[in-house]
Design an enzyme around this catalytic site. Structure first.
Site, mmCIF file in Angstrom:
data_model
loop_
_atom_site.group_PDB
_atom_site.id
_atom_site.type_symbol
_atom_site.label_atom_id
_atom_site.label_comp_id
_atom_site.label_asym_id
_atom_site.label_seq_id
_atom_site.Cartn_x
_atom_site.Cartn_y
_atom_site.Cartn_z
ATOM 1 N N ASP A 561 -53.976 -91.285 -61.423
ATOM 2 C CA ASP A 561 -53.943 -92.542 -60.698
ATOM 3 C C ASP A 561 -52.715 -92.657 -59.812
ATOM 4 O OD1 ASP A 561 -52.349 -92.614 -63.025
ATOM 5 O OD2 ASP A 561 -52.173 -94.779 -62.881
ATOM 6 N N GLU A 562 -52.800 -93.543 -58.852
ATOM 7 C CA GLU A 562 -51.663 -94.038 -58.076
ATOM 8 C C GLU A 562 -50.815 -92.930 -57.432
ATOM 9 O OE1 GLU A 562 -50.916 -98.301 -60.298
ATOM 10 O OE2 GLU A 562 -49.603 -96.641 -60.822
#
Length: 884
Positions: A561-562
């Site tokens: 993620d991210e």
């Protein structure tokens, strides 16, 4: 070129000054030998005694002035959202020294500031540095100096502020400023930040924007909310948490006597499969005794039954538990334990036919940001098993820490598991998240192979699968810095091949980016073969550790993620995109390529892939394994159901992780003194978790609000679930950015974990079935009708009573510091009226600062009245609130 002595000296000073700005505790020698020794004490006015004096005598005060943006805020960042803080420094004694700096953690980067004496700048992550201006003239005794600054987003809770401000100077030992050191309140067990000023302004301090309708939870509002609860003693006695699928209680049946304990007959059940459940019964006072009530266990396989299913029959003559498997027998024993009231010697006669609603019933604990002990994890496993949760997602690696020993890569824990004050980061990571300077503090640490074996064995004994996560390619700063330190070590030994073997960064990469947590150096380079060699090495080791502990590693959570726009100016990536044959034609595809390739590595190791939805959604399904778990963490009020449905329609195993309700690091209630981040919710109490209908995400728009307590619309006509598509399960999350102690984790997780268990195990008959045709939901629609609402609220009343009357005492026996609720109260006609969210807990009140008294009925009072609740065992109290 000729360099005279003066220029040499000035060059050396420039180097030292630069190192000071970077925050070096022990600066290296100047890069150029000047041929003379520089007397630093002559150059700098500061000594070690000065640093020690500043740490002891400088009082820091942090006050949020307003969350209303001014024209000094950067309108191009965060949609102009910006808050203002006044930092005040007061010297208890004279401080004459100069040339010192203060490092401190501040969640959001500072945009601008004003001060006559100080400058401040953002370094990396949350780390900032305050420096002295040239005209700084020191402090007189009791003199105050201020620094006003603005930072992006909002600051709505006192727990946003980080502790342990660090004062330092070159060549001297850094010290933590004592006025910023947190302490534990002896009554509540909660962490207190002494330098944070209490919020008082319900508009400027408490609200995000002018349209924010969030109401500060007062004792009067809480009294009104609690007033709908009614007590039903019989329902509590008969209650089992989580609620079984079917319970039959014959009106002619009474109670079974367990005063002599139980005489266990294992039948075809193995000791190891039920020992942990039997041990819990003993903890609750139900001992094994040949003269006790017969307790007969057996496994009777049934191909139509769900894993973990069981039947429980309690009569005055015996207790019979039949499980579809060993897990089912274990669950049946936990339901038996749920019937027990601590201190009572009887349980109701009844028959239970039970099975779980979801196969995946999970809890994530982040031990990477701030470490949490093995002892805590073992306690958590006990309670997860008690309430039939079966997946522990252990978040072991992130920017601020690597928490699992990998024997072949000792740097990961020698460096990546510690935070101290070392700008070179060759001995530890810099003290992000207010970690302070002590590398041996509780926020640092890791699980040795032996520790992790203990966790895995304890989990196996409780039928819980441990799913490890070492986040990548973003959130990987700890591993990147550890492998860079390894590189330097072997370069010094002139072993270049070994130095580059597991390197995770391209030293020639000039990309400027900022991650969600404001790091510019936290993403593994997707274009280096050494990055994948590192992953193979780590996963091979982790797989062996699991196998040696008897719990094979069958699923691993990549994270994924991210990622934050890294690699754009990496020569390695430019060459990779230009010359590769992997189907990557532009930089934006590198994140998906990384995940796909790591998933392939896992498949070759016979390990299934899991990851967060925002990274997984960009992958190409044809390049991913057949079995993929996606944790969906998109906020519902932002239309998060669309992404959830999209991933489920890929035939992936979706685990609902909605932050609106399942992020347990968020505050329980809307009050600045309630601990936690709040980017998706200001108040996630146990009742809200109980209300969750995870099979139908968009329907919550009918009765829940967005993060500013405004109504929203959920349009499910665009991406409805494919006919018959189901979710694998749900997972609660505890992220640890500002959760620094084990006790605070317990305060955050409990009692919400019990409501999580209820929603993951039991399908409520008031829950709205999913509409596969798609629909729109809002406060104007009535799909969740009044009859359903009444049924839900009635069941919540029983659940809340069961917690207060029965389950909290069990948590206390397990030494779990669950959150004690604040008390609802009003003063009417001169009398104090008080109530509580979990009847059964003691309410206490105090008048005009006098002794604390036990509240039993409406009582005459006058003056200032404070209230709090107290634990069953009397050892802890809740946060105090004032009746207004």
């Amino acid at each position: 070129m000729h360099i005279n002595k003066l220029n040499k000296k000035m060059l050396a000073l420039t180097i030292v000054a630069s190192l000071t700005l970077l925050g070096c505790e022990k600066s290296p020698k100047p890069a150029i030998d000047t041929g003379e020794k520089i007397n630093l004490q002559a150059i700098y006015s500061v000594t070690q005694n000065d640093i020690d004096n500043i740490a002891k005598n400088l009082d820091v005060n942090y006050r949020v002035i307003t969350n209303i943006p001014s024209d000094k805020c950067d309108s191009k960042v965060a949609d102009g959202a910006c808050f203002e803080v006044q930092l005040t420094f007061t010297a208890k004694q004279v401080i004459a020294a100069k040339d010192w700096t203060i490092h401190f953690s501040q969640i959001a980067p500072i945009q601008s500031f004003e001060s006559d004496d100080f400058t401040v700048k953002h370094l990396n992550g949350d780390l900032h540095q305050i420096s002295l201006k040239d005209n700084f003239s020191g402090f007189a005794a009791n003199e105050k100096k201020t620094l006003n600054f603005r930072a992006m987003f909002w600051s709505l809770a006192e727990s946003d502020v980080m502790p342990n401000y660090i004062v330092s100077a070159p060549r001297l030992e850094a010290r933590v400023i004592e006025s910023t050191v947190p302490f534990i309140d002896k009554d509540t067990g909660l962490e207190i930040l002494p330098h944070v000023e209490t919020f008082t302004d319900s508009n400027a301090q408490f609200k995000r924007t002018a349209s924010d309708k969030t109401q500060w939870l007062t004792s009067a509002k809480l009294y009104q909310r609690n007033s709908v609860l009614v007590q039903d003693k019989l329902a509590v006695i008969q209650a089992i948490i989580p609620t079984p699928k079917s319970v039959n209680i014959d009106a002619n049946r009474g109670f079974a006597n367990i005063s002599q304990g139980v005489a266990v007959s294992l039948g075809n059940v193995k000791h190891k499969d039920v020992d942990a459940a039997l041990a819990r019964l003993t903890t609750l006072g139900v001992n094994q005794n040949l003269q006790g009530l017969p307790l007969r266990l057996s496994i009777s396989g049934n191909g139509n039954k769900v894993i973990g299913s069981y039947n429980l029959n309690v009569t005055a003559e015996e207790i019979i538990i039949v499980g579809v498997d060993a897990n089912g027998v274990f669950n049946g024993l936990q339901s038996l334990a749920s019937l027990v009231t601590v201190g009572e010697n009887r349980i109701p006669e009844l028959t239970v036919d039970d099975e779980p609603h979801y196969a995946f019933r999970g809890m994530l604990v982040d031990v990477a940001r701030n470490f949490h002990s093995k002892e805590f994890i073992l306690k958590l496993l006990d309670q997860m098993a008690a309430y039939k949760l079966n997946k522990l997602h252990l978040h072991l690696g992130d920017d601020e820490g690597w928490r699992l020993e990998i024997p072949s890569l000792p740097e990961l824990t020698d460096i990546g598991a510690k935070r101290c004050f070392d700008a070179s980061e060759e001995n530890c990571l810099m003290p992000q998240l207010g970690a302070g300077i002590d590398e041996n503090s509780s926020v640092s640490g890791y699980y040795s192979v032996s520790d992790y074996h203990d966790i895995l064995k304890a989990a196996s004994a409780r039928h819980i699968q441990v799913i490890p996560s070492l986040d990548m390619p973003g959130h990987s700063r700890a591993s990147i810095k550890a492998m860079t330190a390894r590189y330097k070590k072997y370069q010094a030994l002139e072993d270049e091949a070994k130095a580059k073997q597991f390197l995770l960064e391209d030293f020639d990469d000039t990309t400027k980016y900022s991650s969600v947590q404001f790091y510019g150096d936290n993403t593994i380079n997707a274009c280096l073969e050494s990055s994948y060699d590192f992953i193979v090495e780590v996963m091979t080791q982790v797989k062996k550790i699991h196998a040696d502990a008897g719990q094979p590693l069958t699923r691993y959570h990549i994270g994924a993620d991210e990622t934050a726009g890294a690699w754009l100016d990496s020569p390695a990536c430019k060459a990779f995109v230009a010359n590769n044959d992997k189907g990557v034609t532009q930089m934006s595809e590198l994140g998906a390529y990384f995940i796909e390739r790591v998933a392939g590595i896992l498949s070759e190791l016979d390990i299934e892939t899991a990851g967060w939805s925002d990274g997984m959604e960009h992958t190409r399904k044809e390049n991913m394994p057949a079995i993929v778990q996606a944790n969906a963490w998109d906020a519902l009020f932002w239309g998060g159901h669309d992404k959830v449905h999209l991933l489920a329609n890929r035939d992936w195993q979706v685990v609902i992780s909605s932050p609106d309700v399942l992020y347990f690091d968020f505050p329980h209630e809307a009050d600045p003194k309630e601990h936690g981040y709040y980017w998706a919710s200001r108040h996630t109490n146990t009742e809200k978790v109980f209300q969750f209908m995870p099979d139908n995400l968009p329907v919550h728009a009918e009765f829940w609000l967005d993060r500013q307590d405004n109504a929203y619309i959920a349009d499910d006509t665009k991406t409805p679930l494919a006919a018959g598509q189901k979710f694998l399960g749900i997972q609660g999350q505890l992220w640890s950015e500002n959760v620094r102690t084990d006790d605070m984790v317990e305060h955050k997780v409990f009692p919400r974990l019990l409501a999580l268990a209820e929603r993951s195990w039991h399908l409520a008959d008031w829950a709205v079935p999913y509409n596969y045709q798609g629909a729109k939901y809002s406060q104007q629609t009535d799909t969740f009708n009044s009859k359903m609402q009444h049924k839900r609220d009635s069941e919540w009343a029983v659940f809340a009573n069961t917690l207060g009357e029965k389950e909290f005492a069990k948590l206390e026996l397990a030494e779990i510091d669950y959150r004690l609720p604040t008390v609802g109260a009003i003063i009417k006609a001169g009398k104090l009226h008080a109530n509580i969210a979990f009847p059964g807990l003691t309410i206490e009140y105090q008048v005009n600062g006098g002794n604390w008294l036990t509240y039993q009925e409406p009582t005459e009072v006058s003056g200032q009245v404070n209230i709090r609740s107290r634990s069953i065992n009397g050892l802890r109290a809740s946060r105090i609130t004032q009746v207004k």
